[in-house]
Design a protein around this motif. Structure first.
Motif, PDB file in Angstrom:
ATOM      1  N   UNK A   1      42.298  48.517  46.299  1.00  6.64           N
ATOM      2  CA  UNK A   1      41.724  47.847  47.468  1.00  6.64           C
ATOM      3  C   UNK A   1      40.770  48.770  48.229  1.00  6.64           C
ATOM      4  N   UNK A   2      41.025  50.067  48.191  1.00  7.02           N
ATOM      5  CA  UNK A   2      40.191  51.022  48.929  1.00  7.02           C
ATOM      6  C   UNK A   2      38.804  51.177  48.307  1.00  7.02           C
ATOM      7  N   UNK A   3      38.647  50.788  47.052  1.00  7.31           N
ATOM      8  CA  UNK A   3      37.394  51.005  46.320  1.00  7.31           C
ATOM      9  C   UNK A   3      36.388  49.866  46.448  1.00  7.31           C
ATOM     10  N   UNK A   4      36.791  48.717  46.969  1.00  9.11           N
ATOM     11  CA  UNK A   4      35.905  47.545  46.998  1.00  9.11           C
ATOM     12  C   UNK A   4      34.803  47.775  48.035  1.00  9.11           C
TER      13      UNK A   4
ATOM     14  N   UNK B   1      38.591  42.522  52.116  1.00 13.85           N
ATOM     15  CA  UNK B   1      37.802  42.181  50.921  1.00 13.85           C
ATOM     16  C   UNK B   1      38.691  41.753  49.755  1.00 13.85           C
ATOM     17  N   UNK B   2      40.004  41.860  49.914  1.00 13.71           N
ATOM     18  CA  UNK B   2      40.930  41.422  48.870  1.00 13.71           C
ATOM     19  C   UNK B   2      41.399  40.019  49.225  1.00 13.71           C
ATOM     20  N   UNK B   3      41.074  39.080  48.345  1.00 15.16           N
ATOM     21  CA  UNK B   3      41.373  37.665  48.563  1.00 15.16           C
ATOM     22  C   UNK B   3      42.561  37.246  47.723  1.00 15.16           C
ATOM     23  N   UNK B   4      43.108  36.110  48.070  1.00 18.94           N
ATOM     24  CA  UNK B   4      44.133  35.532  47.214  1.00 18.94           C
ATOM     25  C   UNK B   4      43.447  35.093  45.912  1.00 18.94           C
ATOM     26  N   UNK B   5      44.222  34.738  44.934  1.00 19.23           N
ATOM     27  CA  UNK B   5      43.724  34.494  43.582  1.00 19.23           C
ATOM     28  C   UNK B   5      42.530  33.545  43.489  1.00 19.23           C
ATOM     29  N   UNK B   6      42.495  32.492  44.259  1.00 20.65           N
ATOM     30  CA  UNK B   6      41.421  31.498  44.146  1.00 20.65           C
ATOM     31  C   UNK B   6      40.321  31.677  45.188  1.00 20.65           C
ATOM     32  N   UNK B   7      40.222  32.874  45.765  1.00 15.63           N
ATOM     33  CA  UNK B   7      39.183  33.135  46.764  1.00 15.63           C
ATOM     34  C   UNK B   7      39.608  32.802  48.185  1.00 15.63           C
TER      35      UNK B   7
END
Length: 155
Positions: free
Chosen positions: A48-51, A103-109
């Motif tokens: 998550x830190x790399x996005x 920037x980390x979303x659930x599976x379907x955006x």
């Protein structure tokens, strides 16, 4: 006994990573195999830190990447969801070394209501970074990043 901070929980990898062999036929069929990875919380935090700004990633991409890295058929979706949220909470606990968890979303955006600041904070941050959102539902309104697939960060 004092409760552990989110950062203490984040760093507590217990006996992870570990691969659990599942026997349930429905689960094997749904996930495409019987070797299920349980990855440590820090693995999610690291990814998550790399996005970078303007990009997003979903829990699904993270799970698939971790499964491949550890030669497993799939990564446990339940612990993945818990550890993604834990990474976000731990980030907000720190003064430095924060991660762009929004920037980390659930599976379907879909946006994640369990993040610090809830949907409002995540919406604000994503819109600031140029993403367009849309909603689904009338009573239980859910928010999604429009065309998130076009802005996926590839691991």
């Amino acid at each position: 006994m004092a409760r552990k901070s989110f950062n203490e929980k984040l760093k507590d990898s217990k006996d992870m990573p570990k691969i659990v062999v599942i026997e349930d036929e429905k689960s094997i069929e749904r996930h495409g195999g019987k070797n299920m990875l349980i990855a440590p919380p820090l693995s999610y935090n690291e990814i998550m830190s790399k996005v970078p700004e303007g990009k997003v990633i979903t829990a699904k991409e993270i799970r698939e990447f971790l499964a491949e890295r550890h030669n497993a058929d799939f990564t446990d979706p339940m612990t993945a969801g818990i550890f993604v949220s834990l990474s976000a909470q731990a980030s907000c606990e720190r003064e430095t070394d924060r991660i762009p968890f929004w920037r980390t979303l659930k599976t379907d955006g879909e946006l994640n209501p369990k993040y610090p600041g809830g949907i409002e904070y995540q919406k604000e941050k994503l819109i600031e970074e140029g993403h367009e959102l849309y909603t689904k539902g009338r009573k239980n309104i859910r928010y999604f990043v429009k065309d998130f697939e076009n802005n996926l960060y590839h691991l």
